[in-house]
Design a protein around this motif. Structure first.
Motif: not given
Length: 430
Positions: A32-59
């Protein structure tokens, strides 16, 4: 004795561990271009777990009216890749943070769990919660005072539940009949169950067998770590709906939700364009997988045993041949600039815009830069940063042309991008 499938899985995992740092480095260069790179995962406080970030999954978030639940993103992709309702059944919960610490969603036959530690490896980053042992214990638990088994009925035949050694008749018969034997669990997988296990990545998703085949309520079943398989009188193997049946015991919240304005799930709803070469029922049962023949320069897309579409391709030209093996679609981008450098022999020696810029300014002696802008429908599938993608710069499909990626005709790449979700298996061979 470890089964061949399991041995291959272990070797692949070890190799992936060595190569993972390389792919992580590519995530800000080739992937990915550096200025477009997004985290592969991020922490979700409401569920208390790491969830998938922008990996190209269906929107798109969809509604499944049969079970009155929604499914979206990474869960939707892997559910589709593994055969949707035809394999693990419909969703019976909404996504949630499990006590195990993983982002999860329950389906009729299994509980999917996102495993972020496997993201940049050859191993699937989705697996099944190991509910099989808990279900098995509910079938075979200790006898209560009233003479019934703790937690429910079950088959009392000790031969079904006892474990066996590697030199036992059970292990020897499994090997002689083309099955497998797991020395750690002490059980074998044979016959129709073994066929299903081998063709559905059972070593990863189902895990080890916890029992021999056993008759329950007139149906032959076999317990595994992640699910329970059952066999009909006609020999058809299905995933038993044990999560739906034992949702309360498994602590799964199954309260239905309203559809509101969400669309109903259908396979073609997720396609980005029509199939340019329709060859089979788009709603055929079975998991999705892609076969690529280097010798024939051809790609075939399947659902189960049904051929859905096919096209000529262009794989890697010497010295940048396309890697052979079993892989999975791991990362997707609708468009991307691809850059890198080659040496005097034409071999790719570095990836990314920075490497191309350095070679262009003469910093890297002997290297020639290349930049291909706006490559469409990019689907990465291995640790060598090789991808399926559209190619607008040539029309010589059926002949090797690439730096290792699998070039596709533009119209086919556009369709495949929607048809092949994250988790789709890719088999590359001669």
């Amino acid at each position: 004795m470890i089964s061949g499938v399991l041995r291959r899985l272990l070797v692949t995992a070890a190799l992936a561990a060595l190569l993972a740092p390389m792919l992580a480095a590519l995530s800000t260069q080739q992937i990915a271009r550096a200025d477009e790179a997004k985290p592969a995962t991020y922490w979700d406080d409401t569920q208390g777990v790491e969830i998938p970030g922008e990996l190209g999954q269906s929107s798109i978030q969809v509604y499944v009216p049969q079970s009155k639940h929604t499914i979206r993103g990474y869960m939707l992709d892997y559910w589709r890749a593994q055969g949707a309702a035809s394999v693990y059944g419909n969703p019976v919960s909404e996504p949630y943070g499990a006590k195990s610490g993983y982002y999860s969603q329950a389906f009729e036959g299994a509980i999917f769990q996102f495993r972020p530690e496997y993201l940049w490896t050859e191993t699937p980053s989705m697996t099944l919660e190991p509910v099989g042992r808990e279900v098995l214990e509910s079938r075979t638990g200790q006898i209560r005072r009233d003479g019934k088994r703790q937690g429910g009925g079950g088959d009392r035949r000790a031969s079904a539940w006892r474990t066996y050694g590697a030199d036992s008749g059970v292990a020897q018969r499994a090997a002689a009949n083309g099955g497998s034997f797991d020395a750690d669990s002490g059980h074998s997988v044979t016959g129709n169950f073994n066929d299903w296990y081998a063709s559905h990545e059972g070593a990863w998703y189902l895990g080890a067998p916890l029992s021999q085949p056993v008759n329950e309520r007139g149906i032959v079943v076999q317990y595994f770590e992640g699910a329970v398989l059952m066999r009909s009188e006609q020999g058809r193997v299905l995933v038993a709906p044990v999560v739906r049946e034992q949702a309360k015991a498994l602590r799964v919240q199954t309260a239905p939700v309203a559809q509101n304005d969400l669309p109903e799930y259908s396979e073609t709803l997720l396609w980005t364009t029509d199939n340019p070469n329709p060859l089979g029922d788009p709603n055929a049962s079975g998991r999705k997988w892609i076969e690529i023949s280097i010798s024939q320069q051809t790609l075939w897309a399947y659902q189960g045993g049904t051929l859905i579409s096919s096209t000529l391709v262009s794989t890697g030209l010497d010295p940048n041949t396309t890697e052979e093996g079993l892989f999975h679609v791991r990362y997707k981008l609708p468009t991307q600039d691809m850059a890198g450098t080659t040496n005097a022999n034409g071999e790719v020696v570095a990836l990314g815009q920075e490497a191309a810029d350095n070679a262009g300014t003469g910093t890297e002696i002997g290297e020639t830069p290349y930049v291909v802008q706006d490559v469409p429908n990019v689907m990465y599938f291995n640790l060598d940063a090789e991808a399926l993608h559209g190619a607008y710069w040539h029309n010589n499909f059926g002949h090797k042309m690439s730096h290792g990626c699998v070039n596709l005709p533009l119209y086919f790449a556009s369709w495949l991008y929607g048809w092949a979700p994250l988790g789709t298996e890719v088999w590359v061979h001669q």
